[in-house]
Design an enzyme around this catalytic site. Structure first.
Site, PDB file in Angstrom:
ATOM      1  N   THR A  42       0.814  -1.218   0.000  1.00  0.00           N
ATOM      2  CA  THR A  42       0.000   0.000   0.000  1.00  0.00           C
ATOM      3  C   THR A  42       0.845   1.265   0.000  1.00  0.00           C
ATOM      4  OG1 THR A  42      -1.839  -1.111   1.123  1.00  0.00           O
ATOM      5  CG2 THR A  42      -1.756   1.281   1.282  1.00  0.00           C
ATOM      6  N   SER A  67       1.554  -7.439  -1.191  1.00  0.00           N
ATOM      7  CA  SER A  67       1.974  -8.328  -0.099  1.00  0.00           C
ATOM      8  C   SER A  67       1.126  -9.592  -0.021  1.00  0.00           C
ATOM      9  CB  SER A  67       1.946  -7.597   1.243  1.00  0.00           C
ATOM     10  OG  SER A  67       0.624  -7.310   1.655  1.00  0.00           O
TER      11      SER A  67
END
Length: 344
Positions: A13, A63
């Site tokens: 992010t 991720s």
């Protein structure tokens, strides 16, 4: 004092950008454009005495796509740069950040330098991003020499003014800036107006050379027990030689539903050299085998290891790591030990 910090961007992010297909990872060059002070080696001018090395894990990944192979790649990048730098920062997506921090803690034995994982709940391009503060705080921990701070010789997570032991942390919120917590262990540091480092909690240096083992077994499962759960499927998988390890998330202090099939599971595990790491589903506290009658079946099984107050992320990565690096005869002993401060 001059300090040297290695920063590895892996994705997540922190560096996400909007595309027609949704948020996707940016390149480091795109991110650095929003942080010109870092690019010019003069981040908020206080960092003018810090020598930064920037690197990118190519290709960058969301991720959610992180694998043990990526943990190995991250470890290799740190190992390659270990002697030339005082501290390391890994910019990582939050979804699996606690898994990666736990995995890295087991990979690096006799660590003498900080490896700091950080990320963000909002992208660096967002006007209210938490990424700048998180990275700034991480620089203080990794560049401790310049700021005359105690060294934290551990894999840790720096997020929202907290520094948490990497294998004690869990992600607890998808949108709160305080995205991580350490339910059974105090913070290693608090980064308020004054920085407080709890030196009495830190792992002690052994003065032994750095040892790196980075193999992880894929032949493991993470099983959460629920009311009426029948271990029949597990028995079948173990009997066919498909599993070497099971993280068993039990009720409360280590309780299981009653039934003969649990004894059958443990017998099958013993016959097939499969180990069970027993943990609790509760975020706080630990298992205490034998406290209740329904936990005695675990206490009496020779293939079961008491996970104490280990986190789910640390339990899984520890099991994968031990199986990947040690022969069967040593695995129960290794799993029973507190290797990197992951249990009380």
């Amino acid at each position: 004092m001059q300090s040297s910090v290695y920063i590895l961007y892996t994705g997540g992010t922190f560096g996400m950008k909007n595309t027609t297909e949704g948020l996707q990872p940016s390149t480091w060059d795109e991110i650095i454009a929003y942080l010109p002070a870092i690019k010019n080696q003069n981040y908020f001018h206080y960092y003018s005495e810090i020598d930064f090395t920037f690197d990118t894990l190519e290709p960058v990944v969301d991720s959610s796509d992180i694998t043990p192979n990526d943990w190995q790649r991250i470890a290799q990048s740190i190992e390659k740069n270990y002697d030339q730098h005082d501290g390391f920062i890994i910019i990582h997506g939050t979804d699996t950040l606690a898994y990666t921090s736990s995995a890295l803690s087991f990979i690096f034995e006799h660590l003498t330098k900080p490896i700091v994982l950080t990320g963000a709940q909002l992208p660096i391009f967002h006007p209210r991003t938490d990424g700048i503060v998180n990275l700034s705080n991480a620089i203080y921990i990794a560049g401790y020499k310049h700021f005359s701070l105690p060294c934290i010789p551990e894999v840790c997570i720096c997020f929202n003014d907290d520094v948490l032991r990497g294998n004690r942390a869990v992600k607890t919120s998808t949108n709160d800036f305080e995205g991580f917590s350490s339910p059974n262990f105090d913070n290693l540091a608090h980064l308020e107006q004054n920085i407080t480092i709890n030196t009495h909690l830190l792992q002690k240096n052994t003065n032994l050379p750095l040892d790196i083992k980075s193999t992880f077994s894929h032949r493991v499962v993470n099983v959460t027990v629920f009311p009426g759960y029948n271990p029949e499927i597990l028995i079948d998988l173990v009997s066919k030689g498909k599993l070497e390890g099971i993280v068993l998330r039990t009720f409360g202090a280590g309780n299981l539903p009653s039934g003969k099939r649990w004894d059958d599971l443990f017998t099958t595990c013993k016959e097939n050299n499969t180990i069970i790491l027993a943990t609790t589903q509760c975020p706080n506290g630990k298992i205490e085998l034998g406290q209740y009658a329904l936990s005695n079946v675990l206490k009496n099984a020779v293939v079961v290891v008491d996970g104490k107050d280990i986190t789910p992320e640390a339990a899984l990565t520890k099991l994968m790591w031990v199986i990947g690096n040690y022969p069967y005869a040593e695995r129960i002993g290794m799993l029973s030990r507190n290797l990197r401060g992951e249990t009380s």
